[in-house]
Design an enzyme around this catalytic site. Structure first.
Site, PDB file in Angstrom:
ATOM      1  N   THR A  17       9.951  13.506 -43.075  1.00 42.48           N
ATOM      2  CA  THR A  17       9.760  15.081 -43.293  1.00 42.48           C
ATOM      3  C   THR A  17      11.033  15.513 -43.777  1.00 42.48           C
ATOM      4  O   THR A  17      10.820  16.704 -44.557  1.00 42.48           O
ATOM      5  CB  THR A  17       9.151  15.517 -42.047  1.00 42.48           C
ATOM      6  OG1 THR A  17       8.158  15.284 -41.498  1.00 42.48           O
ATOM      7  CG2 THR A  17       9.228  17.265 -41.920  1.00 42.48           C
ATOM      8  N   SER A  64       7.610   7.204 -42.587  1.00 46.22           N
ATOM      9  CA  SER A  64       8.432   6.299 -41.606  1.00 46.22           C
ATOM     10  C   SER A  64       7.235   5.363 -41.066  1.00 46.22           C
ATOM     11  O   SER A  64       7.456   4.202 -40.723  1.00 46.22           O
ATOM     12  CB  SER A  64       8.985   6.667 -40.158  1.00 46.22           C
ATOM     13  OG  SER A  64       8.329   7.612 -39.461  1.00 46.22           O
ATOM     14  N   THR A  97      10.848  11.146 -38.464  1.00 42.23           N
ATOM     15  CA  THR A  97      10.619  11.039 -37.024  1.00 42.23           C
ATOM     16  C   THR A  97       9.710  10.398 -36.369  1.00 42.23           C
ATOM     17  O   THR A  97      10.122   9.736 -35.195  1.00 42.23           O
ATOM     18  CB  THR A  97      10.658  12.312 -36.524  1.00 42.23           C
ATOM     19  OG1 THR A  97       9.651  13.020 -36.649  1.00 42.23           O
ATOM     20  CG2 THR A  97      11.857  13.396 -37.245  1.00 42.23           C
ATOM     21  N   ASP A  98       8.609   9.834 -36.953  1.00 42.01           N
ATOM     22  CA  ASP A  98       7.490   9.187 -36.216  1.00 42.01           C
ATOM     23  C   ASP A  98       7.887   7.936 -36.039  1.00 42.01           C
ATOM     24  O   ASP A  98       7.581   7.557 -34.432  1.00 42.01           O
ATOM     25  CB  ASP A  98       6.207   9.110 -37.221  1.00 42.01           C
ATOM     26  CG  ASP A  98       5.524  10.517 -37.242  1.00 42.01           C
ATOM     27  OD1 ASP A  98       5.855  11.374 -36.570  1.00 42.01           O
ATOM     28  OD2 ASP A  98       4.605  10.436 -38.145  1.00 42.01           O
TER      29      ASP A  98
HETATM   30  C1  SIN Z   1       7.529  10.542 -40.924  1.00 42.60           C
HETATM   31  O1  SIN Z   1       7.893  10.144 -39.766  1.00 42.60           O
HETATM   32  O2  SIN Z   1       7.844   9.866 -42.165  1.00 42.60           O
HETATM   33  C2  SIN Z   1       6.942  11.657 -41.055  1.00 42.60           C
HETATM   34  C3  SIN Z   1       7.093  12.671 -39.856  1.00 42.60           C
HETATM   35  C4  SIN Z   1       8.275  13.004 -39.748  1.00 42.60           C
HETATM   36  O3  SIN Z   1       9.355  12.763 -40.189  1.00 42.60           O
HETATM   37  O4  SIN Z   1       8.595  14.022 -38.755  1.00 42.60           O
END
Ligand code: SIN
Length: 336
Positions: A17, A64, A97-98
């Protein structure tokens, strides 16, 4: 001459993100994911050049959830290569973050240097009002440039907090304070460029990890089974049929394995099946871990202690890449 005392920090960007473009200034969902290049990202933060000698590279650009084992070993090898050079004092990795917890823990096991490695990301896409990405990135660079981060293992820096890769858990699916370390707490804070640590991780990591520098071509298969009231043994049998070498149970409470699966596992153990996978008991409860109980005379039943199911799965895969000895695997779960 101006840069003489500045730390040399390398940004290694992977997507997420933090590299995503909002649909409008007020839209925090449904954005174009992982599209902003690392050059465009750091161009938005000229202030970084006031504090460090910044350089950057794009190792991949993907959400991710799309990161593979090959990507992780490639990232780990690149981080180790960079840190071995005098031209790099620390690394910041931008990441979705995922699955940030997983990459962070993977690197905590495989990085072969005491130099800082700081992972950050964003919960809100770029250019939305109140985006968190740029401040998270700035704070992560401050963290990577701080002498205090030396020897701390891989850390996650999000929302002004510094968390150990081992303990960090994504705790909210939308809030900017998404990461917490529910059992042991955060290591420190970054406030207005000041990095303060209060605690230091004592479990094995980076330079004291027996997996530091590891490059395994193919990792053993490990499946995670989520325990539910009334679940039958279908997924357990499917995992065994798929050749899994280890199972992590996301158990109830103190790592309870629900009846039908416990019964099927016991029957296979009593039948003396050599290929019976190791069973690591973790818990679906978000904090507290599991105790070393309920081994039922079976050395292949091993507690994850306080590693959550997805981190236990990573450690189990590394353990199984090295050994099939349940006592050794148990030792590994006690030390990491
Ligand atoms: C991801 O994990 O690539 C998408 C979600 C995020 O970065 O918060």
């Amino acid at each position: 001459m101006e840069n003489q005392n500045k730390k040399k920090i390398r940004l290694v960007a992977t997507g997420g993100t933090i590299a995503s473009q909002a649909r409008s200034r007020v839209s925090t969902e449904g954005y174009q994911a992982s599209v902003i290049s690392v050059e465009d990202l750091i161009a938005e933060l000229p202030e970084l050049n006031d504090i460090v000698e910044m350089s950057a590279e794009q190792i991949f650009l993907k959400p991710s959830s799309a990161i593979t084992d090959e990507d992780l070993f490639h990232l780990s090898a690149r981080v180790n290569e960079l840190l071995a050079s005098d031209e790099c004092d620390g690394i910041v990795i931008t990441h979705g973050t995922d699955t940030m917890e997983e990459t962070a823990f993977f690197l905590n096991l495989t990085v072969n240097s005491p130099k800082p490695v700081v992972i950050t990301g964003a919960m809100r896409p770029a250019h939305v009002i109140s985006t968190d990405g740029l401040l998270n990135l700035y704070n992560a660079v401050c963290c990577a440039a701080s002498d205090a981060s030396y020897g701390m293992g891989v850390v996650i820096s999000m929302n002004d907090l510094i968390l150990s890769a081992r303990d960090a858990v994504k705790f909210s699916s939308f809030k900017t304070d998404a990461f917490q370390a529910p059992l042991y707490g955060v290591l420190g804070t970054v406030r207005n460029a000041n990095v303060t640590y209060c605690y230091k991780p004592l479990m094995r990591h980076t330079t004291t990890s027996e997996f530091a520098g590891a490059q395994y071509g193919k990792m053993p298969r490990v499946d995670v089974l989520y325990m539910l009231q009334g679940i039958d043994d279908m997924l357990f049998k499917a995992a065994c049929a798929a050749g899994c070498k280890g199972i992590v149970s996301a158990g109830s409470g103190n790592g309870g394995v629900i009846g039908a699966i416990g019964k099927a596992y016991k029957e296979e153990f009593e039948a003396g099946k050599d290929e019976l996978p190791v069973l690591v008991r973790s818990t679906r409860v978000c904090t507290g871990g599991v105790s070393d109980a309920y081994r039922m005379g079976n050395p292949k039943i091993i507690p994850s202690h306080d590693l959550n199911p997805h981190k236990a799965a990573i450690l189990l895969r590394f353990a199984l890449a090295k050994t099939n000895d349940p006592a050794e695997i148990k030792r590994i779960f006690e030390q990491y």
